[in-house]
Design a protein around this motif. Structure first.
Motif, short mmCIF file in Angstrom:
data_model
loop_
_atom_site.label_atom_id
_atom_site.label_comp_id
_atom_site.label_asym_id
_atom_site.label_seq_id
_atom_site.Cartn_x
_atom_site.Cartn_y
_atom_site.Cartn_z
N CYS A 180 59.70 12.13 46.78
CA CYS A 180 59.76 13.22 48.06
C CYS A 180 58.45 14.04 47.54
N ILE A 181 57.48 14.22 48.59
CA ILE A 181 56.25 14.96 48.30
C ILE A 181 56.60 16.38 48.04
N PHE A 182 57.61 16.94 48.92
CA PHE A 182 57.89 18.30 48.69
C PHE A 182 58.56 18.70 47.42
N CYS A 183 59.23 17.80 46.75
CA CYS A 183 59.92 17.98 45.74
C CYS A 183 58.72 17.90 44.55
N LYS A 184 57.76 17.02 44.73
CA LYS A 184 56.71 17.09 43.87
C LYS A 184 55.59 18.44 43.83
N ILE A 185 55.77 18.72 45.14
CA ILE A 185 55.13 20.39 45.13
C ILE A 185 56.02 21.41 44.61
N VAL A 186 57.28 21.06 44.72
CA VAL A 186 58.20 22.18 43.69
C VAL A 186 58.04 21.96 42.27
N ALA A 187 57.86 20.73 41.96
CA ALA A 187 57.50 20.39 40.53
C ALA A 187 56.34 20.67 39.84
N GLY A 188 55.27 21.12 40.81
CA GLY A 188 54.04 21.29 40.49
C GLY A 188 53.12 20.06 40.26
N GLU A 189 53.57 19.02 40.73
CA GLU A 189 53.15 17.81 40.59
C GLU A 189 52.02 17.63 41.67
N LEU A 190 52.26 18.17 42.84
CA LEU A 190 51.16 18.07 43.74
C LEU A 190 50.72 19.70 44.10
N PRO A 191 49.52 19.87 44.55
CA PRO A 191 49.39 21.24 44.97
C PRO A 191 49.77 21.79 46.05
N CYS A 192 49.88 23.05 46.50
CA CYS A 192 50.10 23.55 47.58
C CYS A 192 49.27 24.96 47.67
N SER A 193 49.48 25.42 49.01
CA SER A 193 48.90 26.82 49.18
C SER A 193 50.08 27.71 49.24
N LYS A 194 50.45 28.50 48.20
CA LYS A 194 51.72 29.13 48.11
C LYS A 194 51.80 30.36 48.83
N VAL A 195 52.84 30.51 49.64
CA VAL A 195 53.13 32.01 50.17
C VAL A 195 53.83 32.69 49.71
N TYR A 196 55.00 32.01 49.00
CA TYR A 196 56.04 32.87 48.53
C TYR A 196 56.84 31.75 47.42
N GLU A 197 57.42 32.43 46.51
CA GLU A 197 58.24 31.61 45.74
C GLU A 197 59.44 32.46 44.93
N ASP A 198 60.68 32.03 45.03
CA ASP A 198 61.64 32.28 44.07
C ASP A 198 62.55 31.46 43.39
#
Ligand code: AMP
Ligand code: ZN
Length: 111
Positions: free
Chosen positions: A4-22
């Motif tokens: 799952c690409i979004f799980c990979k983003i959550v795990a830091g395995e794929l980059p993203c342009s972050k807006v918010y995180e908790d």
């Protein structure tokens, strides 16, 4: 969900342009924006779609929806914005990890 690409983003395995995180929620810009501002809020836990939610997800869904206007304002969408949740193939969903689109900042077609 290893594929799952979004799980990979959550795990830091794929980059993203972050807006918010908790601890439960991540928000990041869409790589193919449909408006001048376009980001998505996702639960960090893998949930395939809105159709896979039940009462256990009530508080999380509420938190995601309540965060949307706050983040929209912070991203400059002071005049309003559109939210969209595509659900299932029939709903045009392409990434099967629940996400709430938030976009605006330019003319939007009437629904
Ligand atoms: P949906 O049709 O609602 O499933 O939308 C999926 C969205 O995810 C699309 O708007 C894509 O542009 C976006 N998207 C896909 N991969 C990425 C990524 N790696 N980073 C940011 N957005 C993405
Ligand atoms: Zn996932």
């Amino acid at each position: 969900m290893s594929d799952c690409i979004f799980c990979k983003i959550v795990a830091g395995e794929l980059p993203c342009s972050k807006v918010y995180e908790d601890d439960e929620i991540l928000a990041f810009h869409d790589i193919r924006p449909v408006a001048p501002v376009h980001f998505m809020l996702i639960p960090k836990a893998h949930i395939a779609s809105l159709a896979d939610c039940d009462e256990r997800h009530q508080a999380l869904l509420g938190r995601i929806l309540l965060l949307a206007p706050r983040l929209a304002r912070e991203q400059g969408l002071t005049n309003g914005f559109r939210t969209m949740i595509n659900t299932g193939r029939g709903g045009g969903q392409e990434v099967f990890h629940l996400h709430v689109h938030v976009f605006g900042g330019g003319p939007l077609r009437p629904m």
